[in-house]
Design a protein around this motif. Sequence first.
Motif, PDB file in Angstrom:
ATOM      1  N   GLY A   1      29.480  10.034 -18.825  1.00 51.47           N
ATOM      2  CA  GLY A   1      30.402   9.484 -17.837  1.00 51.47           C
ATOM      3  C   GLY A   1      30.220   7.986 -17.669  1.00 51.47           C
ATOM      4  N   ASP A   2      30.598   7.478 -16.510  1.00 51.36           N
ATOM      5  CA  ASP A   2      30.432   6.053 -16.210  1.00 51.36           C
ATOM      6  C   ASP A   2      29.033   5.741 -15.683  1.00 51.36           C
ATOM      7  OD1 ASP A   2      33.124   5.419 -16.874  1.00 51.36           O
ATOM      8  OD2 ASP A   2      33.768   6.223 -14.953  1.00 51.36           O
ATOM      9  N   ALA A   3      28.372   6.734 -15.107  1.00 53.61           N
ATOM     10  CA  ALA A   3      27.012   6.581 -14.592  1.00 53.61           C
ATOM     11  C   ALA A   3      26.460   7.982 -14.362  1.00 53.61           C
ATOM     12  CB  ALA A   3      26.993   5.785 -13.294  1.00 53.61           C
ATOM     13  N   ALA A   4      25.148   8.148 -14.552  1.00 51.85           N
ATOM     14  CA  ALA A   4      24.567   9.485 -14.401  1.00 51.85           C
ATOM     15  C   ALA A   4      23.072   9.382 -14.149  1.00 51.85           C
ATOM     16  CB  ALA A   4      24.820  10.328 -15.651  1.00 51.85           C
ATOM     17  N   PHE A   5      22.529  10.413 -13.481  1.00 53.32           N
ATOM     18  CA  PHE A   5      21.078  10.513 -13.327  1.00 53.32           C
ATOM     19  C   PHE A   5      20.654  11.972 -13.358  1.00 53.32           C
ATOM     20  CE2 PHE A   5      22.483  10.810  -8.871  1.00 53.32           C
ATOM     21  CZ  PHE A   5      21.674  11.823  -8.361  1.00 53.32           C
ATOM     22  N   LEU A   6      19.374  12.169 -13.649  1.00 58.37           N
ATOM     23  CA  LEU A   6      18.783  13.514 -13.701  1.00 58.37           C
ATOM     24  C   LEU A   6      17.641  13.591 -12.710  1.00 58.37           C
ATOM     25  CD1 LEU A   6      17.855  15.654 -16.782  1.00 58.37           C
ATOM     26  CD2 LEU A   6      16.064  15.057 -15.148  1.00 58.37           C
ATOM     27  N   ASP A   7      17.561  14.699 -11.982  1.00 56.75           N
ATOM     28  CA  ASP A   7      16.453  14.948 -11.072  1.00 56.75           C
ATOM     29  C   ASP A   7      15.802  16.267 -11.468  1.00 56.75           C
ATOM     30  OD1 ASP A   7      14.668  14.484  -9.075  1.00 56.75           O
ATOM     31  OD2 ASP A   7      16.153  14.371  -7.464  1.00 56.75           O
ATOM     32  N   ASP A   8      14.511  16.396 -11.195  1.00 60.26           N
ATOM     33  CA  ASP A   8      13.738  17.572 -11.609  1.00 60.26           C
ATOM     34  C   ASP A   8      12.709  17.858 -10.524  1.00 60.26           C
ATOM     35  OD1 ASP A   8      11.872  19.352 -12.780  1.00 60.26           O
ATOM     36  OD2 ASP A   8      12.247  18.570 -14.784  1.00 60.26           O
TER      37      ASP A   8
ATOM     38  N   ARG B   1       9.435  27.610  -8.687  1.00 61.47           N
ATOM     39  CA  ARG B   1      10.842  27.454  -9.040  1.00 61.47           C
ATOM     40  C   ARG B   1      11.098  26.020  -9.456  1.00 61.47           C
ATOM     41  NH1 ARG B   1      15.659  28.924  -4.895  1.00 61.47           N
ATOM     42  NH2 ARG B   1      14.958  31.011  -5.500  1.00 61.47           N
ATOM     43  N   ARG B   2      11.779  25.873 -10.592  1.00 62.76           N
ATOM     44  CA  ARG B   2      12.144  24.527 -11.040  1.00 62.76           C
ATOM     45  C   ARG B   2      13.665  24.390 -11.011  1.00 62.76           C
ATOM     46  NH1 ARG B   2       9.717  20.538 -13.672  1.00 62.76           N
ATOM     47  NH2 ARG B   2       7.980  21.802 -14.426  1.00 62.76           N
ATOM     48  N   THR B   3      14.130  23.313 -10.419  1.00 64.89           N
ATOM     49  CA  THR B   3      15.561  23.011 -10.366  1.00 64.89           C
ATOM     50  C   THR B   3      15.812  21.660 -11.020  1.00 64.89           C
ATOM     51  OG1 THR B   3      15.877  24.252  -8.314  1.00 64.89           O
ATOM     52  CG2 THR B   3      17.566  22.641  -8.882  1.00 64.89           C
ATOM     53  N   VAL B   4      16.658  21.675 -12.023  1.00 64.74           N
ATOM     54  CA  VAL B   4      17.055  20.433 -12.689  1.00 64.74           C
ATOM     55  C   VAL B   4      18.504  20.141 -12.300  1.00 64.74           C
ATOM     56  CG1 VAL B   4      17.536  19.309 -14.899  1.00 64.74           C
ATOM     57  CG2 VAL B   4      15.474  20.708 -14.623  1.00 64.74           C
ATOM     58  N   SER B   5      18.746  18.922 -11.854  1.00 67.82           N
ATOM     59  CA  SER B   5      20.091  18.499 -11.445  1.00 67.82           C
ATOM     60  C   SER B   5      20.534  17.312 -12.291  1.00 67.82           C
ATOM     61  CB  SER B   5      20.113  18.084  -9.972  1.00 67.82           C
ATOM     62  OG  SER B   5      19.679  19.130  -9.145  1.00 67.82           O
ATOM     63  N   VAL B   6      21.783  17.345 -12.691  1.00 70.70           N
ATOM     64  CA  VAL B   6      22.403  16.195 -13.349  1.00 70.70           C
ATOM     65  C   VAL B   6      23.654  15.845 -12.546  1.00 70.70           C
ATOM     66  CG1 VAL B   6      23.627  15.349 -15.381  1.00 70.70           C
ATOM     67  CG2 VAL B   6      21.524  16.679 -15.656  1.00 70.70           C
ATOM     68  N   VAL B   7      23.726  14.608 -12.109  1.00 72.67           N
ATOM     69  CA  VAL B   7      24.875  14.121 -11.351  1.00 72.67           C
ATOM     70  C   VAL B   7      25.499  12.974 -12.145  1.00 72.67           C
ATOM     71  CG1 VAL B   7      25.677  13.117  -9.173  1.00 72.67           C
ATOM     72  CG2 VAL B   7      23.752  14.735  -9.178  1.00 72.67           C
ATOM     73  N   PHE B   8      26.804  13.059 -12.364  1.00 73.21           N
ATOM     74  CA  PHE B   8      27.454  11.957 -13.086  1.00 73.21           C
ATOM     75  C   PHE B   8      28.813  11.661 -12.475  1.00 73.21           C
ATOM     76  CE2 PHE B   8      29.048  15.649 -15.420  1.00 73.21           C
ATOM     77  CZ  PHE B   8      30.381  15.337 -15.678  1.00 73.21           C
ATOM     78  N   ARG B   9      29.253  10.420 -12.695  1.00 72.25           N
ATOM     79  CA  ARG B   9      30.561   9.974 -12.221  1.00 72.25           C
ATOM     80  C   ARG B   9      31.414   9.565 -13.389  1.00 72.25           C
ATOM     81  NH1 ARG B   9      33.421   5.429 -11.500  1.00 72.25           N
ATOM     82  NH2 ARG B   9      31.716   4.110 -12.235  1.00 72.25           N
ATOM     83  N   THR B  10      32.674  10.007 -13.382  1.00 65.97           N
ATOM     84  CA  THR B  10      33.650   9.516 -14.346  1.00 65.97           C
ATOM     85  C   THR B  10      34.908   9.172 -13.573  1.00 65.97           C
ATOM     86  OG1 THR B  10      35.012  10.086 -16.291  1.00 65.97           O
ATOM     87  CG2 THR B  10      34.308  11.909 -14.869  1.00 65.97           C
ATOM     88  N   SER B  11      35.230   7.884 -13.543  1.00 66.96           N
ATOM     89  CA  SER B  11      36.323   7.370 -12.732  1.00 66.96           C
ATOM     90  C   SER B  11      36.102   7.772 -11.273  1.00 66.96           C
ATOM     91  CB  SER B  11      37.665   7.867 -13.268  1.00 66.96           C
ATOM     92  OG  SER B  11      38.743   7.270 -12.558  1.00 66.96           O
ATOM     93  N   ASN B  12      37.048   8.497 -10.681  1.00 73.18           N
ATOM     94  CA  ASN B  12      36.927   8.846  -9.265  1.00 73.18           C
ATOM     95  C   ASN B  12      36.478  10.289  -9.036  1.00 73.18           C
ATOM     96  OD1 ASN B  12      39.546   9.612 -10.302  1.00 73.18           O
ATOM     97  ND2 ASN B  12      40.172  10.082  -8.200  1.00 73.18           N
ATOM     98  N   VAL B  13      35.860  10.906 -10.042  1.00 70.25           N
ATOM     99  CA  VAL B  13      35.322  12.261  -9.903  1.00 70.25           C
ATOM    100  C   VAL B  13      33.811  12.247 -10.089  1.00 70.25           C
ATOM    101  CG1 VAL B  13      35.228  14.567 -10.941  1.00 70.25           C
ATOM    102  CG2 VAL B  13      37.422  13.467 -10.566  1.00 70.25           C
ATOM    103  N   ILE B  14      33.105  12.928  -9.186  1.00 70.00           N
ATOM    104  CA  ILE B  14      31.652  13.055  -9.262  1.00 70.00           C
ATOM    105  C   ILE B  14      31.320  14.520  -9.508  1.00 70.00           C
ATOM    106  CG2 ILE B  14      29.469  12.798  -8.012  1.00 70.00           C
ATOM    107  CD1 ILE B  14      30.784  10.531  -6.436  1.00 70.00           C
TER     108      ILE B  14
END
Length: 273
Positions: free
Chosen positions: A204-211, A222-235
Amino acid sequence: MAYVPGVALLAALVAGCSVGSGADDPAADSEPGNPTVSAAPPGKYRTLPESCRAVPRSTLKDLLPGAAGLPEVQQEKIYEGTAVVTYDTDRQVGCRWKADAPDASRNLSIDFERVVSYDPAVSDDDRAREVYAKREDDAELPAPGGVTPSASATGSPSGTPSASGGTPSASPDADAADPDADAPAPGGTGGGADLRPRLLGGLGDAAFLDDALTRAGSTAQRRTVSVVFRTSNVIVTVQYTEQPALVTEVPDSRELQEKTQALAQKLAETLSD
């Protein structure tokens, strides 16, 4: 009848004043002191995908292996997922999946948010940048070569943002049991891959990963992996969680991160189509 000429004269004078007032004159808007304000452009996306159909069946089978041993009717129910309750499907949608297996239980969730700016001077994309930046800040990602402000001395991953906006933090026991907590950054000693929470490129235009690795008392980790990204006006937010059946087992960080990133990439490609 003697008063008619006077009334007509008065009407003519009023009409003459109206014509000369410039109230309806287009040129008046361009004069200094009457600037024309142009509305900021709208975002690229006007709608959102059907969240429970956004993940390919083959991907669901890989991420939810526990469903394979169930009767076909139960498999279908798991693969259909459960839609998140929302009051505006043009603004926010999401879906949840869960499957239990003898070795572990696994949860998958995806959320799409279409950001709209209600300020005519601020575009949807700019408003989406602000919303994304706030989430990135809340994740407290470690600086290159450093650790998160909330991490312990062992350098454990930071808390993982949940779909509801909460952030569970890793417990001291989880820090001690996490074999990936001290994974060196690329180019560091040992040559290992960086498995810490971090910014991601090429998504996307910007992204990060959390663990985050969490454990409460004597229960399994319990392990939770998250990826959050933005492309234009959608997250987009993707979360993948694994909890082994045995308390001595630790979910593999590398595997979960790879699978979560791969799904996020597919969703980004879907949005771009």
